[in-house]
Enzyme design. Structure first.
Site, PDB file in Angstrom:
ATOM      1  N   GLY A  77      45.359  -0.483  91.577  1.00  0.00           N
ATOM      2  CA  GLY A  77      46.280   0.440  90.916  1.00  0.00           C
ATOM      3  C   GLY A  77      46.558   0.072  89.468  1.00  0.00           C
ATOM      4  O   GLY A  77      47.509   0.572  88.860  1.00  0.00           O
ATOM      5  N   SER A  78      45.718  -0.775  88.874  1.00  0.00           N
ATOM      6  CA  SER A  78      46.020  -1.356  87.565  1.00  0.00           C
ATOM      7  C   SER A  78      45.989  -0.349  86.411  1.00  0.00           C
ATOM      8  O   SER A  78      45.012   0.386  86.230  1.00  0.00           O
ATOM      9  CB  SER A  78      45.003  -2.476  87.291  1.00  0.00           C
ATOM     10  OG  SER A  78      45.023  -2.848  85.938  1.00  0.00           O
ATOM     11  N   ASN A  79      47.064  -0.353  85.624  1.00  0.00           N
ATOM     12  CA  ASN A  79      47.105   0.454  84.394  1.00  0.00           C
ATOM     13  C   ASN A  79      46.144  -0.109  83.353  1.00  0.00           C
ATOM     14  O   ASN A  79      45.519   0.627  82.597  1.00  0.00           O
ATOM     15  CB  ASN A  79      48.512   0.458  83.806  1.00  0.00           C
ATOM     16  CG  ASN A  79      49.532   1.090  84.734  1.00  0.00           C
ATOM     17  OD1 ASN A  79      49.356   2.222  85.177  1.00  0.00           O
ATOM     18  ND2 ASN A  79      50.589   0.360  85.035  1.00  0.00           N
ATOM     19  N   VAL A  81      43.325  -1.702  83.881  1.00  0.00           N
ATOM     20  CA  VAL A  81      41.944  -1.324  84.209  1.00  0.00           C
ATOM     21  C   VAL A  81      41.694   0.118  83.783  1.00  0.00           C
ATOM     22  O   VAL A  81      40.683   0.431  83.145  1.00  0.00           O
ATOM     23  CB  VAL A  81      41.658  -1.522  85.724  1.00  0.00           C
ATOM     24  CG1 VAL A  81      40.345  -0.857  86.118  1.00  0.00           C
ATOM     25  CG2 VAL A  81      41.619  -3.010  86.064  1.00  0.00           C
TER      26      VAL A  81
END
Ligand SMILES: *Cc1c(COP(=O)(O)O)cnc(C)c1O
Length: 342
Positions: A77-79, A81
């Site tokens: 769920g990384s912003n 990335v």
């Protein structure tokens, strides 16, 4: 001092300056606090957020080195990335993302955006995020063995170059404060890897701005954050050749608002999302800014932040996570006990 490092790279991804707006309704509901939002959710590129500022510097470095791939990693769920994969697409490079755990059953939020961007996703099969950087190194080596020239970006964009994005944000904030004739005593932000807080600390020191920074950690303990931020601060000061030094007693971190752990929403954080939306029409997120704002309101309740102070809340973005946490958010609807009446 090495001023040229502070200059914005040719490669401008973010729309700057981001607004610094007074949020009067919200301030009123918090006991008449003079509250301002620095809108780094509106950095504009790839759905925005704080990571875009660091990425400008990192992506410019990748172009300088003639890299053909941007490789980074994080949780699914990384912003960080998502924005890195968007930068790769924008620059005509390949994007490779090393993600913790296994492929989730549902592809939503930031992971869905990674898919739309055609990022190459590599799942580690290991739910632990802390060793993602090792997997990134491994994957980059594999790519190099195949004749590629990947540019590695650590999880969260952790590096002195990444921090410089927030040193220049501090310079931007100082110029806005001057125009507004405003002297805030406190700036509150969510702290994850600490790049944002470290960069702002160095920048405020450099500009001689006497404003305390309160980081609300969403994952690591307070002590871990402080030693981590201290190291980042030192590396950034060295890279910029600064004489002024931030000392460890100037690093404030609160770790009471993490809840069950990183990426697990808290009911207080969800309440904060609702309060800010209902008073201002602004959306926080459940993983970072919601928790950080719940921390701000609790620090006011505990008398740790006086309501006669001027406070800036740094909105660091993260809105895609609203949608990947839709069930828990829609099932929690309890705003009682939230509004501080004075
Ligand atoms: C990454 C992130 C943060 C934390 O920033 P760090 O520089 O890692 O401390 C805060 N908010 C959002 C929305 C983020 O994506």
């Amino acid at each position: 001092m090495n001023n040229t490092l502070l200059l914005r790279p040719q490669l401008e991804l973010a729309k700057l300056p981001t607004p610094l707006d007074r949020v009067e309704n919200l301030g009123k509901s918090l006991g008449n606090l003079d509250l301002w939002f620095k809108r780094d959710d509106l950095t504009g590129f790839g759905l925005g957020g704080n990571k875009v500022r660091s990425l400008e510097y990192l992506a410019a470095d990748a172009m300088k080195l003639n890299s053909n791939i941007l490789i980074t990693g994080g949780s699914p769920g990384s912003n960080h990335v998502r924005t890195t994969m968007a930068a790769a697409a924008h620059l005509g490079l390949r994007g490779v993302a090393v993600l913790s755990g296994n492929q989730p059953s549902k592809t939503n939020g930031n992971l869905l955006l990674d898919h739309i961007l055609d990022a190459q996703l590599v799942f580690t099969g290991n739910p632990d995020r802390s060793n993602i950087d090792n997997y990134i190194v491994e994957e980059a080596e594999r790519l190099r063995g195949k004749g590629e020239n990947p540019y590695m970006i650590r999880r969260g964009g952790v590096s002195s170059l990444g921090c410089i994005g927030y040193v220049s944000a501090a310079v931007e904030i100082c110029s806005q404060l001057k125009n507004l004739n405003l002297s805030p005593e406190i700036l509150v932000c969510a702290t994850g890897c600490g790049v944002t807080q470290a960069g702002l600390l160095v920048g405020f020191k450099l500009m001689g701005l006497n404003c305390r920074l309160y980081g609300i950690t969403v994952s690591r303990t307070r002590d871990e954050c402080i030693s981590h931020i201290e190291q980042l601060v030192n590396e950034t000061e060295d890279a910029l050749g600064l004489d002024s030094r931030v000392t460890s007693d100037e690093i404030f971190v609160f770790d009471e608002y993490i809840g069950e752990g990183y990426s697990v929403p808290t009911s207080e954080g969800i309440d904060a999302i609702r309060l800010v939306a209902r008073t201002e029409g602004i959306f926080l997120d459940p993983i970072y800014t919601g928790k950080a704002f719940s921390g701000l309101t609790d620090l006011i309740k505990k008398g740790f932040i006086d309501t006669d102070k001027t406070v800036i809340f740094l909105h660091t973005g993260g809105s895609p996570s609203i949608f990947s946490n839709s069930t828990i958010i829609s099932n929690s609807n309890n705003l009682s006990d939230y509004v501080i009446d004075k």
